[in-house]
Enzyme design. Structure first.
Site, PDB file in Angstrom:
ATOM      1  N   GLN A 283     -33.009 -31.692  -3.050  1.00 60.82           N
ATOM      2  CA  GLN A 283     -32.356 -30.968  -1.975  1.00 60.82           C
ATOM      3  C   GLN A 283     -33.435 -30.345  -1.110  1.00 60.82           C
ATOM      4  O   GLN A 283     -34.204 -29.524  -1.591  1.00 60.82           O
ATOM      5  CB  GLN A 283     -31.465 -29.883  -2.578  1.00 60.82           C
ATOM      6  CG  GLN A 283     -30.858 -28.937  -1.591  1.00 60.82           C
ATOM      7  CD  GLN A 283     -29.384 -29.215  -1.355  1.00 60.82           C
ATOM      8  OE1 GLN A 283     -28.647 -29.478  -2.290  1.00 60.82           O
ATOM      9  NE2 GLN A 283     -28.975 -29.166  -0.108  1.00 60.82           N
TER      10      GLN A 283
ATOM     11  N   GLU B 198     -34.159 -30.717   5.237  1.00 58.19           N
ATOM     12  CA  GLU B 198     -33.704 -31.759   6.154  1.00 58.19           C
ATOM     13  C   GLU B 198     -32.487 -32.507   5.640  1.00 58.19           C
ATOM     14  O   GLU B 198     -31.746 -33.085   6.421  1.00 58.19           O
ATOM     15  CB  GLU B 198     -34.830 -32.775   6.356  1.00 58.19           C
ATOM     16  CG  GLU B 198     -36.067 -32.223   7.021  1.00 58.19           C
ATOM     17  CD  GLU B 198     -35.946 -32.275   8.534  1.00 58.19           C
ATOM     18  OE1 GLU B 198     -35.602 -33.332   9.058  1.00 58.19           O
ATOM     19  OE2 GLU B 198     -36.180 -31.237   9.159  1.00 58.19           O
TER      20      GLU B 198
ATOM     21  N   ASP C  35     -45.291 -41.094   8.646  1.00 59.51           N
ATOM     22  CA  ASP C  35     -45.399 -40.041   7.627  1.00 59.51           C
ATOM     23  C   ASP C  35     -46.050 -40.615   6.364  1.00 59.51           C
ATOM     24  O   ASP C  35     -45.465 -40.608   5.287  1.00 59.51           O
ATOM     25  CB  ASP C  35     -43.999 -39.483   7.324  1.00 59.51           C
ATOM     26  CG  ASP C  35     -44.030 -38.213   6.478  1.00 59.51           C
ATOM     27  OD1 ASP C  35     -45.116 -37.606   6.337  1.00 59.51           O
ATOM     28  OD2 ASP C  35     -42.975 -37.828   5.945  1.00 59.51           O
TER      29      ASP C  35
END
Ligand SMILES: Nc1ncnc2c1ncn2[C@@H]1O[C@H](COP(=O)(O)OP(=O)(O)OP(=O)(O)O)[C@@H](O)[C@H]1O
Ligand SMILES: [Mg+2]
Length: 231
Positions: free
Chosen positions: A12, A15, A134
């Site tokens: 969790q 985003e 990323d």
């Protein structure tokens, strides 16, 4: 944590969340993105869609680039979800390096082998004009294979394409490399030679404007350095 629908929460974040659930009756990994209350609702929907579409497109492009990803099973734009194959036995490249470091890093062939693999895959991505956006060792999975080589008995699987895009611009590739260098230095400071090893392999496997890309990477890096000296 299991919900009534049989969903198991894995992660969790701010985003979104990652959980195991079902897609057309098949168990899979679901990546759900939250709406951001502070964003204008239209912009919010647009940004979320953009990231889901980026992920969807990257999965397709990776297939033609022969870069392994989890299998994409579907997307649900209104529901802000991506459904993909769950590699339940995989570890992240970060975990692999951390384990190798705890075994000792001096002349550790596992680290050399992993670095070569990272360079190979990033080279292939750029060779097919895919910018990941990323590149970190948390966004690289190692899926165990039965008959693997002793130093890396895994299949290398790239994930997390929410910031990815298609580009012919060598500067975009240079920035991608610089992001990777920064991530490796901060996450694996015990192995400062990691990026150098990655870059050697990258140069061998990329087929698209390597000298130009390296020159851009060096320029981006020099700018970054100047910024840190000033700031
Ligand atoms: N298909 C998968 N199978 C197994 N584990 C996965 C899979 N996808 C992701 N993971 C695990 O979940 C973590 C987070 O996934 P991912 O990087 O896709 O999400 P994120 O970083 O929250 O994404 P974003 O930056 O796009 O919001 C990974 O580092 C990895 O450990
Ligand atoms: Mg990630």
């Amino acid at each position: 944590m299991e919900s009534e629908k049989g969903e198991i929460l894995l992660l969790q974040g701010a985003e979104g969340k990652l959980y195991i659930g079902k897609h057309n009756g098949v168990t899979c990994l679901i990546k759900e993105r939250f709406s951001k209350k502070y964003r204008h609702p239209d912009l919010d929907v647009q940004l979320t869609r953009q990231r889901i579409r980026a992920e969807q497109k990257a999965f397709e492009r990776c297939k033609s680039a022969e870069v392994a990803t989890p299998k994409l099973l579907g997307v649900d734009l209104p529901g802000r979800k991506v459904f993909m194959e769950y590699l339940e036995n995989a570890i992240t490249a970060k975990q692999f390096v951390d384990n190798a470091v705890s075994e000792g890093i001096e002349n550790n062939p596992k680290i050399d082998r992993l670095a070569a693999e990272i360079g190979r895959v990033v080279g292939k991505l750029h060779g097919h004009n895919i910018i990941h956006g990323d590149l970190t060792t948390s966004n690289m999975l190692l899926d165990p294979v039965a008959e693997g080589e002793p130093n890396l008995p895994y299949r290398f699987v790239m994930i997390d394409f929410g910031l990815s895009y298609h580009s012919l611009n060598v500067e975009d590739m240079g920035v991608d490399l610089y992001v990777l260098e920064r991530a490796l230095l901060s996450t694996h400071s015990q192995v400062p030679e990691l990026f150098g090893l990655v870059l050697e392999s990258y140069k061998k496997h990329n087929t698209y404007k390597v000298p130009e890309t390296i020159a851009k990477y060096e320029a981006v890096r020099a700018r970054g350095r100047k910024r840190t000296m000033v700031g």
